[in-house]
Motif scaffolding. Sequence first.
Motif, PDB file in Angstrom:
ATOM      1  N   ILE A   1      18.391 -72.990 176.969  1.00  0.00           N
ATOM      2  CA  ILE A   1      18.216 -73.519 178.327  1.00  0.00           C
ATOM      3  C   ILE A   1      19.412 -74.378 178.725  1.00  0.00           C
ATOM      4  O   ILE A   1      19.969 -74.241 179.819  1.00  0.00           O
ATOM      5  N   TRP A   2      19.842 -75.254 177.797  1.00  0.00           N
ATOM      6  CA  TRP A   2      20.959 -76.144 178.132  1.00  0.00           C
ATOM      7  C   TRP A   2      22.289 -75.404 178.147  1.00  0.00           C
ATOM      8  O   TRP A   2      23.196 -75.767 178.916  1.00  0.00           O
TER       9      TRP A   2
ATOM     10  N   VAL B   1      12.729 -77.204 180.154  1.00  0.00           N
ATOM     11  CA  VAL B   1      12.527 -77.732 178.799  1.00  0.00           C
ATOM     12  C   VAL B   1      11.165 -78.396 178.689  1.00  0.00           C
ATOM     13  O   VAL B   1      10.427 -78.172 177.716  1.00  0.00           O
TER      14      VAL B   1
ATOM     15  N   VAL C   1      15.355 -74.234 173.527  1.00  0.00           N
ATOM     16  CA  VAL C   1      15.860 -75.438 174.198  1.00  0.00           C
ATOM     17  C   VAL C   1      17.388 -75.409 174.281  1.00  0.00           C
ATOM     18  O   VAL C   1      17.976 -75.711 175.324  1.00  0.00           O
ATOM     19  N   VAL C   2      18.038 -75.027 173.185  1.00  0.00           N
ATOM     20  CA  VAL C   2      19.503 -74.914 173.202  1.00  0.00           C
ATOM     21  C   VAL C   2      19.938 -73.876 174.233  1.00  0.00           C
ATOM     22  O   VAL C   2      20.901 -74.076 174.982  1.00  0.00           O
TER      23      VAL C   2
ATOM     24  N   HIS D   1      16.658 -77.395 184.941  1.00  0.00           N
ATOM     25  CA  HIS D   1      16.693 -77.084 183.512  1.00  0.00           C
ATOM     26  C   HIS D   1      15.916 -78.111 182.690  1.00  0.00           C
ATOM     27  O   HIS D   1      15.295 -77.763 181.682  1.00  0.00           O
ATOM     28  N   ARG D   2      15.906 -79.363 183.129  1.00  0.00           N
ATOM     29  CA  ARG D   2      15.041 -80.351 182.477  1.00  0.00           C
ATOM     30  C   ARG D   2      13.580 -79.944 182.624  1.00  0.00           C
ATOM     31  O   ARG D   2      12.784 -80.083 181.694  1.00  0.00           O
TER      32      ARG D   2
ATOM     33  N   GLU E   1      20.400 -78.251 189.628  1.00  0.00           N
ATOM     34  CA  GLU E   1      20.365 -77.436 188.413  1.00  0.00           C
ATOM     35  C   GLU E   1      19.969 -78.270 187.197  1.00  0.00           C
ATOM     36  O   GLU E   1      19.234 -77.801 186.325  1.00  0.00           O
ATOM     37  N   ARG E   2      20.438 -79.505 187.148  1.00  0.00           N
ATOM     38  CA  ARG E   2      20.069 -80.370 186.019  1.00  0.00           C
ATOM     39  C   ARG E   2      18.565 -80.609 186.002  1.00  0.00           C
ATOM     40  O   ARG E   2      17.920 -80.496 184.948  1.00  0.00           O
TER      41      ARG E   2
ATOM     42  N   HIS F   1      22.532 -72.363 179.272  1.00  0.00           N
ATOM     43  CA  HIS F   1      22.471 -71.743 180.598  1.00  0.00           C
ATOM     44  C   HIS F   1      22.842 -72.758 181.669  1.00  0.00           C
ATOM     45  O   HIS F   1      23.565 -72.429 182.637  1.00  0.00           O
ATOM     46  N   PHE F   2      22.385 -73.997 181.517  1.00  0.00           N
ATOM     47  CA  PHE F   2      22.776 -75.046 182.471  1.00  0.00           C
ATOM     48  C   PHE F   2      24.288 -75.260 182.442  1.00  0.00           C
ATOM     49  O   PHE F   2      24.918 -75.425 183.492  1.00  0.00           O
ATOM     50  N   GLY F   3      24.874 -75.246 181.239  1.00  0.00           N
ATOM     51  CA  GLY F   3      26.311 -75.420 181.136  1.00  0.00           C
ATOM     52  C   GLY F   3      27.084 -74.351 181.894  1.00  0.00           C
ATOM     53  O   GLY F   3      28.072 -74.640 182.578  1.00  0.00           O
TER      54      GLY F   3
END
Length: 300
Positions: free
Chosen positions: A281-282, A258, A278-279, A254-255, A250-251, A284-286
């Motif tokens: 996307i991160w 971005v 960008v915020v 999401h990278r 997942e990391r 969503h990763f969280g």
Amino acid sequence: MTDLDPPSIPAVSLILVNYNAGPLLTEAVGAALASSVPVEVIVSDNGSRDDSLERLRQVHGGDARLRILENGANLGFAAANNRALPLARAERLLFLNPDCLVAPDTLERLIAILDTRPEVGMIGCLVCDPDGAEQVACRRAIPDPWIALRRLLHLDRLNPAGEGRRLDQRHQPLPTVPVEVEAISGSFMLTTRRALERVGPLDEGYFLHCEDLDWFVRFHEAGLKILFVPDVRVIHHKGACSTGDPLAVERHKHRGMVRFFRKHQVRRHSRAFGWLVVVGIWMHFGLKALSIRLGPRGRR
């Protein structure tokens, strides 16, 4: 020349990136070697720690059409594919996932189309689950922030007829002839050296995920079409190389999102909107990471 000797000029060079794909790697290579056209298969291994290479050598190690490139570490999908390119001898190149099974006539049928369509730079086909269901990625739109937002909020469910651009195009009837599409499945990408001379190799700035989307955009920018062929079917056992560390997957995903947004789309929007994307996307990763940490309880 014996049956195990490689043909002097393969019709297609197949490149498979392996990372702990298990027995599926041997199955995928065996299916590829059974193709009705002359092929060579190059397995670019990203430091697998399972027995996938051992199995492969036991079953197909005596076939001179197979080459194994051991990278010694996980270089990522793009870099591992690119490292194998200098070993490929054919003009036609198939980038194939190690959990994707081709039929004997798959390549013969597709190169017959590719060779007569000089405006086409890449071809994909109907990529299916083992139960025969069409996978979402084999004909799709290039995602943008609005498509992603609608998908994230499940707003597409409010529009079952499918008006407008959307990532999942399975609501549309399967075409009866090859059609131009924005994107195909990254598990099966048939192209040529001639096309890569115009477009360039995969962007190694992506480690895993979105490098295929980046490539599709660059093919379009180079004036080359991407074709989806609906009557040629392959089976994709999705995710065989992505089961070890779901949080890392997942990391990287999401990278990749971005990087793709900043490289291809941010210039279309204001600086403030770009920052919000960008915020988002991160964030969503969280949420994904929290779900993974909580396990089944977090996914109820």
